[in-house]
Design an enzyme around this catalytic site. Structure first.
Site, mmCIF file in Angstrom:
data_model
loop_
_atom_site.group_PDB
_atom_site.id
_atom_site.type_symbol
_atom_site.label_atom_id
_atom_site.label_comp_id
_atom_site.label_asym_id
_atom_site.label_seq_id
_atom_site.Cartn_x
_atom_site.Cartn_y
_atom_site.Cartn_z
ATOM 1 N N GLU A 1 0.883 -1.175 0.000
ATOM 2 C CA GLU A 1 0.000 0.000 0.000
ATOM 3 C C GLU A 1 0.912 1.214 0.000
ATOM 4 O O GLU A 1 1.697 1.412 0.926
ATOM 5 C CB GLU A 1 -0.930 -0.025 1.210
ATOM 6 C CG GLU A 1 -2.116 0.896 1.019
ATOM 7 C CD GLU A 1 -2.095 2.082 1.938
ATOM 8 O OE1 GLU A 1 -1.548 3.135 1.524
ATOM 9 O OE2 GLU A 1 -2.598 1.952 3.064
ATOM 10 N N CYS B 1 -1.833 8.189 4.062
ATOM 11 C CA CYS B 1 -1.742 7.838 2.624
ATOM 12 C C CYS B 1 -3.023 8.205 1.892
ATOM 13 O O CYS B 1 -2.990 8.531 0.716
ATOM 14 C CB CYS B 1 -1.503 6.352 2.439
ATOM 15 S SG CYS B 1 -0.344 5.652 3.556
#
Ligand code: ADP
Length: 529
Positions: free
Chosen positions: A265, A299
């Site tokens: 990720e 993120c």
């Protein structure tokens, strides 16, 4: 360890708290004792919060050796027993939330409310997988090629030992929440946490051990990436990484050389679209959280904001008003909205982005200033308009409390602008027309898209996958995929009658004709195909 019973009582200066942080050092895996150490800072003050062994290659190899041995016994246990341990951890993380919040805040400098998201995330993943692992892992009957003559099952075997390299921005949840499904699937897990934030990972080991997990199944090997990354990749059976796209791409290549599977990720430059019929006050509230949660070090936080031209002025005014109402502070309680950045180095990077945009003609609507009066790495939440295309915050991930506002005139243009990025992690759409919002969301090339929320709704929906399209990742966490990725699918088929070729005495031409006839029949009969 009880750092403080009540929020707000934590004081890193006190000998007792100091000892409690230092006490977590006993959870570090070491081969032959400490050779080097490293300091962990308290970002609120810049002071040292603790010192830990900087693990070396031998420590990493030792961790895998122990993990491999422990994994064999663990994989043989009924899944139900594994689930019980994880569900106990669920209750314990909620019972001890104040301890976890203190440790997260000490080493990240985030506000307590943002630290609390991590505790929630751990509980939600423990609950989700703790109640589903058995169902996901049970062998499933599959259709075989020759019905009646064969029986086929799909098994899900553990991969073995999962190696995880984890980031500093969500040091508790991005460590243990990703490890929970790996453990439930019958694997051991060895983790290299980010050097800025090893204590949250060590605290998660304390939690799992207290819940009954055998110690060697979940190991923490703190230290530096370039030293520990190679042996971890060399040893692991699956690599799980969360961090920057640059580091992720390098690590995926190394794992690829050994044909080791991985999930990653990675970064994002996440867009939000505010349609002309959006509820402006609600959108501003959600986007203040969407852009500035954890000081933008998330993120999935929003860094590009596309607003319909007809409401741009009104929206910007409200968004600036709500942003300026945020309070920055250093307390270990819920009184402040926003903490600081992870380090002074990171502050410099954020400043560089804003200064580059400012120098090239962007307008700073609010923020744009460091706040050393509050703490050494505080930066005000910052809203930019007229961000030039060649300036750093236009396309590069800032990973700080900085958002650029742009304008669009129709939805087609908005979607085009939102998708004009090498990244594809998270997106957001704001409209009072829910059907239209969902339809628009599905056109955004991102792994998660929230309608009338910035990031939290899709991330918290653990029954659906989460991860990145394009350069934002490989694989997904959450849902069935988030657990089954830590397994090898295995097809076991029993031939209980006949043979997979022409029976003795039957010429192959006759057999071939018969097979063709059977294939036609199977295609026509719904129950057979
Ligand atoms: P950031 O730049 O925000 O720290 P990174 O992607 O570099 O993000 O860091 C995420 C994780 O990757 C951290 O645990 C870090 O220590 C680790 N890491 C960084 N470089 C390497 C490397 N060369 N090999 C293995 N791990 C690394």
């Amino acid at each position: 360890m009880t750092v403080s019973e009540q929020a707000g009582e934590f004081d890193i200066e006190s000998a007792e708290e100091d000892e409690r942080i230092a006490g977590l050092g006993k959870y570090v895996t070491l081969a032959d004792g400490v050779t080097e150490t490293f300091d962990v800072s308290e970002p609120f003050t810049g002071d040292t919060a603790g010192t830990l062994p900087a693990c070396q290659e031998a420590d990493m190899r030792e961790a895998f050796e122990r993990a491999r041995e422990a994994q064999e016994e663990w994989a043989a246990r009924p899944v139900e027993e594994r689930e019980e341990i994880i569900l106990d951890a669920h209750d314990m993380v909620l019972d001890r939330d104040q301890e976890f919040l203190d440790v997260i805040q000490v080493e990240t400098g985030k506000s307590r409310k943002h630290a609390h998201e991590e505790v929630m995330d751990v509980a939600m993943n423990a609950r989700y997988y703790g109640h589903r692992a058995e169902g996901l892992l049970s062998r499933e009957r599959r259709k075989s090629a020759v019905p009646g003559a064969q029986k086929t099952w799909e098994y899900h075997q553990p991969v073995g030992v999962v190696g995880m390299i984890t980031p500093w921005n969500y040091p508790l949840s991005l460590t243990i929440s990703d490890a929970i499904p790996a453990l439930l699937a019958g694997n051991a897990v060895v983790i290299k946490p980010a050097p800025d934030t090893p204590y949250s990972a060590l605290k998660s080991k304390e939690l799992l051990e207290d819940a009954g997990l055998p110690s060697d199944l979940y190991q923490i090997v703190p230290g530096y990436g370039p030293e520990l990354g190679d042996p971890l990749i060399d040893e692991c059976d699956f690599l799980s990484f969360t961090g920057s796209s640059e580091t992720g791409s390098m690590l995926a290549a190394k794992a690829g050389e050994k044909l080791t599977k991985s999930s990653m990720e990675l970064g994002g430059k996440n867009p939000a679209i505010v349609c002309e019929d959006a509820d402006i006050e609600k959108a501003a509230e959600g986007l203040v959280r969407g852009c500035f949660t954890n000081a933008g070090q998330l993120c999935i936080s929003i860094e590009r904001l596309y607003v319909h031209e007809s409401i741009r002025e009104e929206f910007v005014e409200e968004f600036v008003r709500q942003t300026e109402a945020m309070e920055l502070g250093t307390d270990y309680d819920y009184s402040y909205d926003l903490g600081c950045l992870i380090s002074e180095d990171h502050l410099e990077k954020v400043e560089e982005h804003v200064e580059d945009a400012r120098a090239k003609g962007a307008n700073v609507m609010t923020g744009g200033t460091a706040r050393p009066d509050v703490g050494p790495s505080f930066y005000e939440p910052t809203i930019l308009t007229d961000v030039p295309e060649d300036s750093l915050p236009c396309c590069d991930e800032t990973f700080g409390p900085v958002v650029g506002i742009y304008e669009f005139s129709d939805e087609e243009e908005a979607i085009e602008l939102a998708n004009d990025s090498e990244y594809g992690l998270n997106g957001s759409v704001w409209t009072e027309d829910y059907d239209r919002g969902v339809e628009l969301a599905s056109q955004i090339e991102c792994g998660t898209v929230n309608v009338n929320e910035g990031y939290a709704a899709a991330f918290a929906a653990t029954d659906a996958p989460m991860g990145g399209m394009k350069n934002s990742g490989i694989g997904r966490r959450h849902a069935s995929e988030g657990l089954l990725k830590y397994t090898e699918s295995q097809n076991v088929t029993l031939q209980q009658a006949g043979t997979m070729s022409a029976p003795p005495g039957v010429p192959y031409g006759i057999y071939a004709k018969g097979v063709n006839y059977a294939l036609r029949l199977i295609e026509k009969v719904p129950g057979l195909r």
